[in-house]
Structure formats: structure tokens, C-alpha cells
Design a protein around this motif. Structure first.
Motif, PDB file in Angstrom:
ATOM      1  N   SER A  68       0.833  -1.200   0.000  1.00 51.24           N
ATOM      2  CA  SER A  68       0.000   0.000   0.000  1.00 51.24           C
ATOM      3  C   SER A  68       0.868   1.250   0.000  1.00 51.24           C
ATOM      4  O   SER A  68       1.888   1.307   0.702  1.00 51.24           O
ATOM      5  CB  SER A  68      -0.913   0.013   1.235  1.00 51.24           C
ATOM      6  N   PRO A  69       0.493   2.263  -0.786  1.00 50.76           N
ATOM      7  CA  PRO A  69       1.261   3.518  -0.766  1.00 50.76           C
ATOM      8  C   PRO A  69       1.118   4.206   0.587  1.00 50.76           C
ATOM      9  O   PRO A  69       0.131   4.030   1.296  1.00 50.76           O
ATOM     10  CB  PRO A  69       0.607   4.340  -1.884  1.00 50.76           C
ATOM     11  N   LYS A  70       2.108   4.971   0.943  1.00 50.84           N
ATOM     12  CA  LYS A  70       2.061   5.681   2.219  1.00 50.84           C
ATOM     13  C   LYS A  70       1.001   6.782   2.188  1.00 50.84           C
ATOM     14  O   LYS A  70       0.769   7.407   1.164  1.00 50.84           O
ATOM     15  CB  LYS A  70       3.425   6.288   2.529  1.00 50.84           C
ATOM     16  N   VAL A  71       0.370   6.958   3.336  1.00 53.34           N
ATOM     17  CA  VAL A  71      -0.601   8.038   3.508  1.00 53.34           C
ATOM     18  C   VAL A  71       0.145   9.258   4.042  1.00 53.34           C
ATOM     19  O   VAL A  71       0.817   9.183   5.077  1.00 53.34           O
ATOM     20  CB  VAL A  71      -1.721   7.627   4.485  1.00 53.34           C
ATOM     21  N   LEU A  72       0.035  10.371   3.337  1.00 56.01           N
ATOM     22  CA  LEU A  72       0.731  11.592   3.751  1.00 56.01           C
ATOM     23  C   LEU A  72      -0.121  12.441   4.685  1.00 56.01           C
ATOM     24  O   LEU A  72       0.383  13.017   5.651  1.00 56.01           O
ATOM     25  CB  LEU A  72       1.121  12.407   2.515  1.00 56.01           C
ATOM     26  N   GLN A  73      -1.425  12.517   4.383  1.00 62.46           N
ATOM     27  CA  GLN A  73      -2.337  13.309   5.208  1.00 62.46           C
ATOM     28  C   GLN A  73      -3.726  12.686   5.178  1.00 62.46           C
ATOM     29  O   GLN A  73      -4.092  12.004   4.212  1.00 62.46           O
ATOM     30  CB  GLN A  73      -2.442  14.757   4.682  1.00 62.46           C
ATOM     31  N   VAL A  74      -4.485  12.950   6.255  1.00 61.41           N
ATOM     32  CA  VAL A  74      -5.891  12.556   6.300  1.00 61.41           C
ATOM     33  C   VAL A  74      -6.694  13.766   6.753  1.00 61.41           C
ATOM     34  O   VAL A  74      -6.406  14.359   7.798  1.00 61.41           O
ATOM     35  CB  VAL A  74      -6.122  11.378   7.271  1.00 61.41           C
ATOM     36  N   HIS A  75      -7.682  14.137   5.957  1.00 61.69           N
ATOM     37  CA  HIS A  75      -8.559  15.258   6.313  1.00 61.69           C
ATOM     38  C   HIS A  75      -9.955  14.711   6.600  1.00 61.69           C
ATOM     39  O   HIS A  75     -10.494  13.921   5.823  1.00 61.69           O
ATOM     40  CB  HIS A  75      -8.618  16.277   5.162  1.00 61.69           C
TER      41      HIS A  75
END
Length: 301
Positions: A124-131
Motif C-alpha cells: 500500500s502507498p504511504k498516507v501523507l495526510q488525512v482530512h
């Protein structure tokens, strides 16, 4: 279970799959060269073991979920489709504009059952931000992934704005796996985990109309359960391991699933055929197993 009882049970299951009606003991006795009395004796024993039921005193017997499971597992590993057939299918697949959509069409055409193709990236690609933003009914989650990708999900959970801000603080990236949930936010994080997993997965569907051809489709409950399973696509986060074929009998009432796992490039996947418990397991297993190998280019040899 003795060898004779197993042979009797398998013949009964095959007859029931073919005829869709209770199977009389006389037909089984004739098929196996047994005396009618001996066939009835063994059928009573199988009934006591939970493999058979008798709808009416004068009717034949029908297989139970336990019988279908025993029979289907006896067909593993599946017999592959003929090599020449697999080669033709692979050439057709290689020439298809959308190989994945074409694959499920082939699965439906060869098996006569609704089919699902589920794909999930190995890494899975890395998550940079979650809004997180409140909606009138629920919460909007926006995942910003590495590589500039953005995934949105509507969560069926409403929380005050201050708790959403607290969740965002706990989700400050980058991360590959969702961090532990702060106290009181466990349900939100569970929804986020499922949404993120589903957002990275792909599901192809085909052949729901095939289910209408089955006698079981006259039961609205059966049809509702099958449509729900077909539309949901199952749990993409839990796929059959590559190279393995599984049968799930009656885990959803009245339904069976034949599943073949595979790996292709950066993707893990699973081809699934859906049908009634009175499924043509021999053909379904062969189709699912062979097509998964064709799709990954592993049919030769």
C-alpha cells in the motif's frame, strides 16, 4: 465414513446437483451395484452423521451443507481445463483491451455463475495526510497518498468537529499502516481502515443474471443474499493466498463461493464464483483455478 459411504454420498450429491430433486435410494443402489436394502442402510447411517436429510417420508434424500462441503473439498486440487483451451483463453486475454473485465466475462461464460475479480496492491502507498470533515449524515475522509493520489470515502459515523480534529492529529503522516486509535476513536479508526483498504482495491463483477437461472432464485431471501454478496464484493483485505483454491459452503446461508488466489506483478488477486450450495463444483473449481493461472501466465507445464 467408510469408502462405500463416501462413494454413495458423492453419487447422491452429483445426482442432486444434476436433477435438483431429492434422490431415491433405488437410483443410488443401481448406480453403485448395491442391493436396495444395503443402500438404504448406508443412507440411514449418513443421515445420522448429518450428511443427508429427508424432506418427506416417501421422498428421496437431499445433501446437507456438511455433505456439499465434504464433496467439494474432495475435488481439491481441481482438475485444470485442457491445455489447448487454456492456451486459447490466454491468447484471447492478451488481445483484450481490458483484460480484467474480459477475465470475469470468461469466468461467467465457462462456469455459468456470477463472477468477481478482486485486486489489491501488494504494498500500500504511504498516507501523507488525512482530512476529516463532518457531513449532514456521517463524515468525509480524504486520504492524500504518496505520488499525488487522493482517495475519498464517506463514513457512516458522525462525530463532533473537535473529535475529528483530534483524530487528524493522531493521523499525521506519513504512514503505511493506520496508527493505533486514541481512546474513544476506535470505531472511527476501524471505518478509516476499511475505507482505505477498499479505496486501494479494485473489484470487477459480471454475470449476476446467471443467478436468475437457478431454481433457488425463486426464493427472494436467497436472491437478496446473493445480490448483497455480489454487490459488496466480499472483504478485499482478506484474499485467498496465491496458488490456493478454496471453497466456502454455506457461510452465507444457501450460497457457495469458489475462490482462486493469485499474484500478478504488484497485485494480489482472487477470482470468485458465486452460486447456490447445489453448485456444479467440479466445473466451477476447474474454471476458477485455470483462469487464475491463465491470467498470471502460469498455465503452461
Amino acid at each position: 465414513m467408510t469408502a462405500r459411504q463416501r462413494a454413495l454420498l458423492h453419487l447422491l450429491v452429483e445426482e442432486y446437483i444434476r436433477t435438483k430433486t431429492p434422490v431415491p435410494s433405488a437410483r443410488l443402489a443401481e448406480g453403485l451395484g448395491l442391493s436396495p436394502a444395503l443402500a438404504r442402510y448406508e443412507l440411514i447411517a449418513l443421515e445420522e452423521m448429518g450428511y443427508l436429510s429427508k424432506p418427506h417420508a416417501s421422498a428421496g434424500r437431499v445433501p446437507t451443507r456438511q455433505a456439499f462441503r465434504q464433496y467439494s473439498l474432495s475435488l481439491l486440487p481441481p482438475k485444470p481445463l485442457p491445455e489447448a483451451t487454456q492456451e486459447r483463453l490466454q491468447r484471447a486475454l492478451e488481445g483484450a483491451r481490458e483484460p480484467e473485465a474480459f477475465l470475469v466475462k470468461m469466468a461467467v461464460g465457462l462456469s455459468g455463475y456470477p463472477a468477481l475479480l478482486r485486486l489489491r496492491p501488494r504494498n500500500s502507498p504511504k498516507v501523507l495526510q488525512v482530512h476529516l470533515s463532518p457531513l449532514p449524515e456521517g463524515t468525509l475522509a480524504v486520504f492524500v497518498l504518496e505520488g499525488g493520489r487522493v482517495k475519498e470515502a464517506r463514513l457512516p459515523l458522525s462525530l463532533p468537529t473537535e473529535r475529528l480534529r483530534k483524530a487528524e492529529e493522531a493521523l499525521s503522516g506519513p504512514f503505511a499502516v493506520l496508527p493505533p486509535a486514541p481512546r474513544g476513536l476506535e470505531e472511527l479508526f476501524a471505518h478509516l481502515s476499511r475505507a482505505l483498504s477498499a479505496g486501494l482495491s479494485l473489484v470487477y463483477r459480471e454475470g449476476l443474471a446467471e443467478a436468475l437461472k437457478e431454481p433457488e432464485a425463486k426464493d427472494p431471501g436467497f436472491l437478496e443474499r446473493l445480490v448483497t454478496l455480489y454487490e459488496a464484493g466480499g472483504d478485499e483485505a482478506v484474499l485467498t493466498p496465491p496458488g490456493r483454491v478454496d471453497v466456502r459452503v454455506g457461510e452465507v446461508e444457501g450460497l457457495s463461493q469458489v475462490q482462486a488466489g493469485f499474484a500478478r506483478g504488484e497485485w494480489l488477486g482472487e477470482l470468485v464464483l458465486l452460486g447456490p450450495m447445489r453448485m456444479r463444483y467440479l466445473e466451477a473449481l476447474s474454471v476458477a483455478s485455470s483462469l487464475s493461472r491463465v491470467y498470471t501466465g502460469g498455465h503452461a507445464g
